[in-house]
Design a protein around this motif. Sequence first.
Motif, PDB file in Angstrom:
ATOM      1  N   SER A  54      68.743 -27.633  29.317  1.00  0.00           N
ATOM      2  CA  SER A  54      68.028 -28.025  28.170  1.00  0.00           C
ATOM      3  C   SER A  54      68.907 -28.072  26.756  1.00  0.00           C
ATOM      4  O   SER A  54      69.662 -27.082  26.607  1.00  0.00           O
ATOM      5  CB  SER A  54      66.753 -27.137  27.785  1.00  0.00           C
ATOM      6  OG  SER A  54      65.922 -27.126  28.741  1.00  0.00           O
ATOM      7  N   VAL A  55      68.881 -29.129  26.245  1.00  0.00           N
ATOM      8  CA  VAL A  55      69.801 -29.287  24.911  1.00  0.00           C
ATOM      9  C   VAL A  55      68.915 -29.412  23.799  1.00  0.00           C
ATOM     10  O   VAL A  55      67.870 -29.862  23.748  1.00  0.00           O
ATOM     11  CB  VAL A  55      70.610 -30.675  25.098  1.00  0.00           C
ATOM     12  CG1 VAL A  55      71.557 -30.479  26.086  1.00  0.00           C
ATOM     13  CG2 VAL A  55      69.878 -31.982  25.288  1.00  0.00           C
ATOM     14  N   PRO A  56      69.443 -28.923  22.602  1.00  0.00           N
ATOM     15  CA  PRO A  56      68.642 -29.046  21.390  1.00  0.00           C
ATOM     16  C   PRO A  56      68.561 -30.520  20.764  1.00  0.00           C
ATOM     17  O   PRO A  56      69.409 -31.243  21.122  1.00  0.00           O
ATOM     18  CB  PRO A  56      69.535 -28.251  20.416  1.00  0.00           C
ATOM     19  CG  PRO A  56      70.888 -28.227  20.892  1.00  0.00           C
ATOM     20  CD  PRO A  56      70.672 -28.502  22.446  1.00  0.00           C
ATOM     21  N   PHE A  57      67.491 -30.733  20.252  1.00  0.00           N
ATOM     22  CA  PHE A  57      67.028 -31.963  19.495  1.00  0.00           C
ATOM     23  C   PHE A  57      66.235 -31.614  18.248  1.00  0.00           C
ATOM     24  O   PHE A  57      65.774 -30.684  17.923  1.00  0.00           O
ATOM     25  CB  PHE A  57      66.390 -32.795  20.457  1.00  0.00           C
ATOM     26  CG  PHE A  57      64.848 -32.615  20.762  1.00  0.00           C
ATOM     27  CD1 PHE A  57      63.838 -33.111  20.012  1.00  0.00           C
ATOM     28  CD2 PHE A  57      64.700 -31.495  21.645  1.00  0.00           C
ATOM     29  CE1 PHE A  57      62.658 -32.722  20.078  1.00  0.00           C
ATOM     30  CE2 PHE A  57      63.290 -31.127  21.831  1.00  0.00           C
ATOM     31  CZ  PHE A  57      62.383 -31.783  21.404  1.00  0.00           C
ATOM     32  N   VAL A  79      60.798 -31.465  12.166  1.00  0.00           N
ATOM     33  CA  VAL A  79      59.889 -30.487  11.365  1.00  0.00           C
ATOM     34  C   VAL A  79      60.900 -29.609  10.687  1.00  0.00           C
ATOM     35  O   VAL A  79      61.933 -28.962  11.276  1.00  0.00           O
ATOM     36  CB  VAL A  79      58.917 -29.424  12.189  1.00  0.00           C
ATOM     37  CG1 VAL A  79      58.393 -28.447  11.472  1.00  0.00           C
ATOM     38  CG2 VAL A  79      58.017 -30.460  12.979  1.00  0.00           C
ATOM     39  N   PRO A  80      61.003 -29.518   9.467  1.00  0.00           N
ATOM     40  CA  PRO A  80      62.074 -28.540   8.768  1.00  0.00           C
ATOM     41  C   PRO A  80      62.072 -27.267   9.128  1.00  0.00           C
ATOM     42  O   PRO A  80      61.169 -26.734   9.402  1.00  0.00           O
ATOM     43  CB  PRO A  80      61.758 -28.537   7.390  1.00  0.00           C
ATOM     44  CG  PRO A  80      61.060 -30.027   6.951  1.00  0.00           C
ATOM     45  CD  PRO A  80      60.305 -30.031   8.523  1.00  0.00           C
ATOM     46  N   GLY A  81      63.328 -26.921   9.629  1.00  0.00           N
ATOM     47  CA  GLY A  81      63.454 -25.506  10.058  1.00  0.00           C
ATOM     48  C   GLY A  81      63.222 -25.240  11.402  1.00  0.00           C
ATOM     49  O   GLY A  81      63.209 -24.237  11.903  1.00  0.00           O
ATOM     50  N   ALA A  82      62.761 -26.060  12.054  1.00  0.00           N
ATOM     51  CA  ALA A  82      62.408 -26.123  13.642  1.00  0.00           C
ATOM     52  C   ALA A  82      63.468 -27.010  14.456  1.00  0.00           C
ATOM     53  O   ALA A  82      64.093 -27.763  14.073  1.00  0.00           O
ATOM     54  CB  ALA A  82      61.092 -26.776  13.765  1.00  0.00           C
ATOM     55  N   MET A  83      63.584 -26.450  15.703  1.00  0.00           N
ATOM     56  CA  MET A  83      64.490 -27.095  16.558  1.00  0.00           C
ATOM     57  C   MET A  83      63.868 -26.825  18.090  1.00  0.00           C
ATOM     58  O   MET A  83      63.323 -25.694  18.514  1.00  0.00           O
ATOM     59  CB  MET A  83      65.903 -26.242  16.654  1.00  0.00           C
ATOM     60  CG  MET A  83      67.019 -26.907  17.471  1.00  0.00           C
ATOM     61  SD  MET A  83      67.485 -28.649  16.838  1.00  0.00           S
ATOM     62  CE  MET A  83      68.454 -28.225  15.445  1.00  0.00           C
ATOM     63  N   GLY A  84      63.889 -27.886  18.877  1.00  0.00           N
ATOM     64  CA  GLY A  84      63.315 -27.748  20.118  1.00  0.00           C
ATOM     65  C   GLY A  84      64.339 -28.280  21.230  1.00  0.00           C
ATOM     66  O   GLY A  84      65.385 -28.437  20.745  1.00  0.00           O
ATOM     67  N   VAL A  85      63.871 -28.101  22.524  1.00  0.00           N
ATOM     68  CA  VAL A  85      64.549 -28.220  23.379  1.00  0.00           C
ATOM     69  C   VAL A  85      63.949 -29.023  24.494  1.00  0.00           C
ATOM     70  O   VAL A  85      62.799 -28.985  24.602  1.00  0.00           O
ATOM     71  CB  VAL A  85      65.396 -27.007  23.990  1.00  0.00           C
ATOM     72  CG1 VAL A  85      66.156 -26.192  23.274  1.00  0.00           C
ATOM     73  CG2 VAL A  85      64.020 -26.099  24.683  1.00  0.00           C
TER      74      VAL A  85
END
Length: 246
Positions: free
Chosen positions: A233-236, A240-246
């Motif tokens: 899983s890599v970050p993308f 959304v401000p302040g949010a980071m998903g994978v």
Amino acid sequence: MKYMLLVCGDDTADASDMAPVEPWVEELSVRRGVRLHGHRLRPPADAVTVRVRGGEVLRSDGPFAETKEYVAGFDILECDSLEEAVEAAVKHPVAALGAMEVRAFWDDEDAEGEIRRLDAELTTAGRERDFDRAMACYAPDVEVFHPVSGLEQRGIDALRKAEEVWFSTLSGPVEREVLEFQVRVDESIAFSHALVRIRATPVSGDALDTTARVTTGYRLTGDRWLIVHQHTSVPFDTGVPGAMGV
């Protein structure tokens, strides 16, 4: 150290008042994390005993020996000492009716060390762009969620093709730095969770520097550990401000 508990039943004992086994399993498996796994066995009447004498196969229905005591199941524990394993065996409900045989595993293997060396092979293979060396770490039926295509690659040939496509976009070696590496090993299955930093130079000249979460499943095949499942899983940016998903 790992210990095998052989749960020995007794045909002559009255088990009608025996306490249920489920609370014991819950205590050692979920709350204490000592019990790795275990299972009941079919009764001795369903057993098949096989012997080979002078090249002839001698097969008989039933147990190895006629006795009132029989192995009804097994549990594998991982304890700090024999005393801890014995303490767990004492609390097993069958101990009040039959017997619990506690036996330590031979301590002559370093499964976790082998898996860590396997992971180090991936690091070396990436740095040297050695596909054969990398693919030798995987089982033929491996399933990998590839971070570049975003698709699941099934089988070693599909994985190799995806890796070759990815490396074709890079102009040099791939530097792979393992920041965290946690391994959990069972008898023939293991899992690892790692944070892996990947640095490389794409053919476009831009720098690639990202950290991925890698979850890997291993299977002991013969005398070798091989990767049978891998999810990266890599970050993308989710938008959304302040949010980071994978």
